[in-house]
Write an enzyme that holds these catalytic residues in place. Structure first.
Site, PDB file in Angstrom:
ATOM      1  N   ASP A  73     -19.088  -1.549 -17.072  1.00 26.06           N
ATOM      2  CA  ASP A  73     -20.533  -1.721 -16.896  1.00 26.06           C
ATOM      3  C   ASP A  73     -21.264  -1.482 -18.201  1.00 26.06           C
ATOM      4  O   ASP A  73     -20.851  -0.655 -19.021  1.00 26.06           O
ATOM      5  CB  ASP A  73     -21.090  -0.803 -15.795  1.00 26.06           C
ATOM      6  CG  ASP A  73     -22.450  -1.298 -15.348  1.00 26.06           C
ATOM      7  OD1 ASP A  73     -22.506  -2.194 -14.500  1.00 26.06           O
ATOM      8  OD2 ASP A  73     -23.463  -0.827 -15.910  1.00 26.06           O
ATOM      9  N   TYR A 150     -33.220   0.183 -19.540  1.00 27.10           N
ATOM     10  CA  TYR A 150     -32.657   1.106 -18.539  1.00 27.10           C
ATOM     11  C   TYR A 150     -32.881   2.559 -18.945  1.00 27.10           C
ATOM     12  O   TYR A 150     -33.217   3.401 -18.108  1.00 27.10           O
ATOM     13  CB  TYR A 150     -31.166   0.843 -18.324  1.00 27.10           C
ATOM     14  CG  TYR A 150     -30.918  -0.402 -17.513  1.00 27.10           C
ATOM     15  CD1 TYR A 150     -31.156  -0.407 -16.134  1.00 27.10           C
ATOM     16  CD2 TYR A 150     -30.495  -1.577 -18.097  1.00 27.10           C
ATOM     17  CE1 TYR A 150     -30.962  -1.552 -15.381  1.00 27.10           C
ATOM     18  CE2 TYR A 150     -30.300  -2.734 -17.353  1.00 27.10           C
ATOM     19  CZ  TYR A 150     -30.540  -2.709 -15.996  1.00 27.10           C
ATOM     20  OH  TYR A 150     -30.358  -3.846 -15.256  1.00 27.10           O
TER      21      TYR A 150
HETATM   22  O1  CP3 Z   1     -18.925  -9.962 -14.956  1.00 23.57           O
HETATM   23  C1  CP3 Z   1     -17.955  -9.281 -14.544  1.00 23.57           C
HETATM   24  O2  CP3 Z   1     -17.167  -9.662 -13.653  1.00 23.57           O
HETATM   25  C2  CP3 Z   1     -17.677  -7.951 -15.223  1.00 23.57           C
HETATM   26  C3  CP3 Z   1     -18.292  -6.829 -14.649  1.00 23.57           C
HETATM   27  C4  CP3 Z   1     -19.695  -6.376 -14.993  1.00 23.57           C
HETATM   28  C5  CP3 Z   1     -20.348  -5.377 -14.244  1.00 23.57           C
HETATM   29  N1  CP3 Z   1     -21.515  -5.063 -14.859  1.00 23.57           N
HETATM   30  C6  CP3 Z   1     -19.823  -4.712 -13.035  1.00 23.57           C
HETATM   31  C7  CP3 Z   1     -20.801  -4.316 -11.997  1.00 23.57           C
HETATM   32  C8  CP3 Z   1     -20.544  -6.718 -16.056  1.00 23.57           C
HETATM   33  C9  CP3 Z   1     -20.365  -7.769 -17.143  1.00 23.57           C
HETATM   34  C10 CP3 Z   1     -21.692  -5.875 -15.945  1.00 23.57           C
HETATM   35  C11 CP3 Z   1     -22.803  -5.884 -16.922  1.00 23.57           C
HETATM   36  C12 CP3 Z   1     -24.092  -5.336 -16.492  1.00 23.57           C
HETATM   37  N2  CP3 Z   1     -24.338  -4.170 -15.839  1.00 23.57           N
HETATM   38  C13 CP3 Z   1     -25.324  -5.911 -16.829  1.00 23.57           C
HETATM   39  C14 CP3 Z   1     -25.509  -7.148 -17.652  1.00 23.57           C
HETATM   40  C15 CP3 Z   1     -25.212  -8.342 -16.857  1.00 23.57           C
HETATM   41  C16 CP3 Z   1     -26.324  -8.774 -15.964  1.00 23.57           C
HETATM   42  O3  CP3 Z   1     -26.086  -8.819 -14.750  1.00 23.57           O
HETATM   43  O4  CP3 Z   1     -27.369  -9.092 -16.507  1.00 23.57           O
HETATM   44  C17 CP3 Z   1     -26.337  -5.101 -16.292  1.00 23.57           C
HETATM   45  C18 CP3 Z   1     -27.823  -5.348 -16.375  1.00 23.57           C
HETATM   46  C19 CP3 Z   1     -25.686  -3.991 -15.682  1.00 23.57           C
HETATM   47  C20 CP3 Z   1     -26.318  -2.814 -15.038  1.00 23.57           C
HETATM   48  C21 CP3 Z   1     -26.025  -2.822 -13.590  1.00 23.57           C
HETATM   49  N3  CP3 Z   1     -24.792  -2.569 -13.039  1.00 23.57           N
HETATM   50  C22 CP3 Z   1     -26.926  -3.079 -12.529  1.00 23.57           C
HETATM   51  C23 CP3 Z   1     -28.387  -3.429 -12.713  1.00 23.57           C
HETATM   52  C24 CP3 Z   1     -26.213  -2.942 -11.345  1.00 23.57           C
HETATM   53  C25 CP3 Z   1     -26.720  -3.010  -9.938  1.00 23.57           C
HETATM   54  C26 CP3 Z   1     -27.040  -4.402  -9.550  1.00 23.57           C
HETATM   55  C27 CP3 Z   1     -26.228  -4.846  -8.384  1.00 23.57           C
HETATM   56  O5  CP3 Z   1     -25.791  -6.010  -8.432  1.00 23.57           O
HETATM   57  O6  CP3 Z   1     -26.059  -4.079  -7.442  1.00 23.57           O
HETATM   58  C28 CP3 Z   1     -24.864  -2.671 -11.692  1.00 23.57           C
HETATM   59  C29 CP3 Z   1     -23.744  -2.493 -10.737  1.00 23.57           C
HETATM   60  C30 CP3 Z   1     -22.537  -3.332 -10.990  1.00 23.57           C
HETATM   61  N4  CP3 Z   1     -21.908  -3.491 -12.167  1.00 23.57           N
HETATM   62  C31 CP3 Z   1     -21.845  -4.060  -9.982  1.00 23.57           C
HETATM   63  C32 CP3 Z   1     -20.748  -4.679 -10.624  1.00 23.57           C
HETATM   64  C33 CP3 Z   1     -19.676  -5.561 -10.025  1.00 23.57           C
HETATM   65  C34 CP3 Z   1     -22.245  -4.093  -8.517  1.00 23.57           C
HETATM   66  C35 CP3 Z   1     -21.123  -3.927  -7.595  1.00 23.57           C
HETATM   67  C36 CP3 Z   1     -20.899  -2.620  -6.929  1.00 23.57           C
HETATM   68  O7  CP3 Z   1     -21.791  -1.811  -6.634  1.00 23.57           O
HETATM   69  O8  CP3 Z   1     -19.699  -2.441  -6.606  1.00 23.57           O
END
Ligand code: CP3
Length: 344
Positions: A73, A150
């Site tokens: 992440d 963030y």
């Molecule tokens: O792309 C992939 O398969 C790789 C995994 C990946 C994750 N986060 C796992 C994740 C990547 C590339 C990220 C980057 C990330 N994290 C970003 C930039 C990409 C984008 O979406 O713009 C950002 C802004 C984050 C911060 C983040 N992490 C947020 C805002 C959230 C919550 C949003 C949501 O969808 O619930 C996360 C959680 C997160 N990171 C999940 C995953 C698969 C959600 C799944 C879970 O809770 O199991």
């Protein structure tokens, strides 16, 4: 590996079919991911190399993707900087004590990624052992604006009020904050490259909240430092959303490949970015929810607009949504390969 479609397209070399991968290709839309999440928190998945490896490989097994992306992440570097956080179910990330003052910024620590984020680097080495050269592995990190948003807001924001207040009201403090992020992210990406990733993507997911002049004043020099720190070791992708008015400036900040979202047609975007860069994008992820006729037509429209230019990497304009049917993702990847083979 250097002959893979994905790395060739990053270098703007001809390919037999357009390479495709998806942002958030590992995640809640997959049953096998949800099964692991019943037993482990998101942070446990990120911090345990065996689990991060398993999740990284899940989409590679199920979908015809031409690249894997490290499962991790964007927020992980915040903790060793002194900003602990957690993910709250249904709400997203929550930073315990968001940054609000100049003193808070001075207290942020620089750190050695090889020790503080060693578990990410261990995951990269393990993923590469298990991938056995099947597809290249993409590493990633956040860009200063998105990380700062963030750290300052404490979580997701719609208007970035605190972020912009600090930026406009205390520009010196803002620049000191972004300098720290640029240093940390440059070191971290270099450590990922040393551990074996084949390319890196810099996510500036929320930078589209800025106008071009503010982007150039407050963000560009910091993001540029990250790309300069990486140099030419591996191909670099520079991604943001809502960036239709910022494309020339994103290009100026750096990246061999510029990521484009669906709010601008890909041919119009590419004309602005210019033929010396590769382009990644740009299907609207909500099209994956269906109907599939419209999904496949829209994918074909992207490929037609690209019109055989070298250096296209097919992706979505942002991440796969959790309610997406896996079969639609499988169908889309196959369609991109077969249509691009046909139109050449
Ligand atoms: O792309 C992939 O398969 C790789 C995994 C990946 C994750 N986060 C796992 C994740 C990547 C590339 C990220 C980057 C990330 N994290 C970003 C930039 C990409 C984008 O979406 O713009 C950002 C802004 C984050 C911060 C983040 N992490 C947020 C805002 C959230 C919550 C949003 C949501 O969808 O619930 C996360 C959680 C997160 N990171 C999940 C995953 C698969 C959600 C799944 C879970 O809770 O199991």
């Amino acid at each position: 590996m250097n002959n893979s479609r994905f790395l060739k397209a990053c270098r703007r070399e001809p390919v037999d079919a357009t390479p495709v991968w998806f942002m958030r290709q590992a995640g809640r839309y997959m049953a096998e991911y949800r099964a692991l999440r019943e037993k482990h928190s998101l942070l446990e998945l990120c911090r345990t190399p065996d689990l991060a490896t398993e999740v990284t490989l899940q989409p590679v097994r199920r979908i015809e993707v031409d690249a894997a992306i490290l499962f991790s992440d964007l927020l992980l570097p915040l903790e060793p900087m002194g900003l602990p956080f957690d993910f709250i179910k249904g709400e997203g990330p929550a930073i315990e004590r968001p940054i609000r003052s100049s003193d808070d910024i001075d207290r942020l620590k620089l750190f050695e990624p090889r020790t503080s984020l060693g578990y990410v680097l261990d995951a990269i080495r393990q993923i590469q052992r298990e991938l056995k050269g099947r597809v290249p592995l993409i590493g990633f990190a956040g860009a200063p604006f998105t990380l700062a948003s963030y750290a300052i807001e404490g979580g997701h924001s719609n208007n970035f009020a605190h972020t912009k207040s600090l930026m406009y009201g205390h520009p010196d403090a803002w620049h000191r904050l972004c300098e720290k992020f640029a240093t940390v992210v440059g070191d971290y990406l270099n450590a990922q490259i040393e551990a074996g990733v084949d390319a890196v993507q810099v996510f500036d997911s929320w930078v589209g909240a800025l106008n071009p002049a503010d982007y150039r004043e407050f963000v560009l020099p910091h993001t540029r430092r990250i790309f300069e720190a990486i140099g030419r070791q591996v191909p670099t992708i520079h991604f943001g959303t809502g960036t239709a008015t910022l494309l020339e400036d994103l290009r100026a900040a750096g990246g061999d490949v510029i990521g484009v979202d669906w709010r601008i047609p890909i041919d119009a975007a590419w004309d602005r970015i210019g033929s010396r860069h590769a382009v990644q994008g740009n299907l609207d992820p909500t099209l994956l929810l269906g109907p599939t006729g419209r999904l496949l037509d829209a994918a074909e429209d992207v490929l037609t607009r690209v019109g055989g230019r070298v250096g296209h990497i097919f992706n979505l304009g942002h991440g796969i949504l959790p309610s997406t049917p896996v079969e639609h993702v499988q169908m889309l990847a196959r369609h991109v390969h077969s249509v691009s083979r046909r139109i050449g």
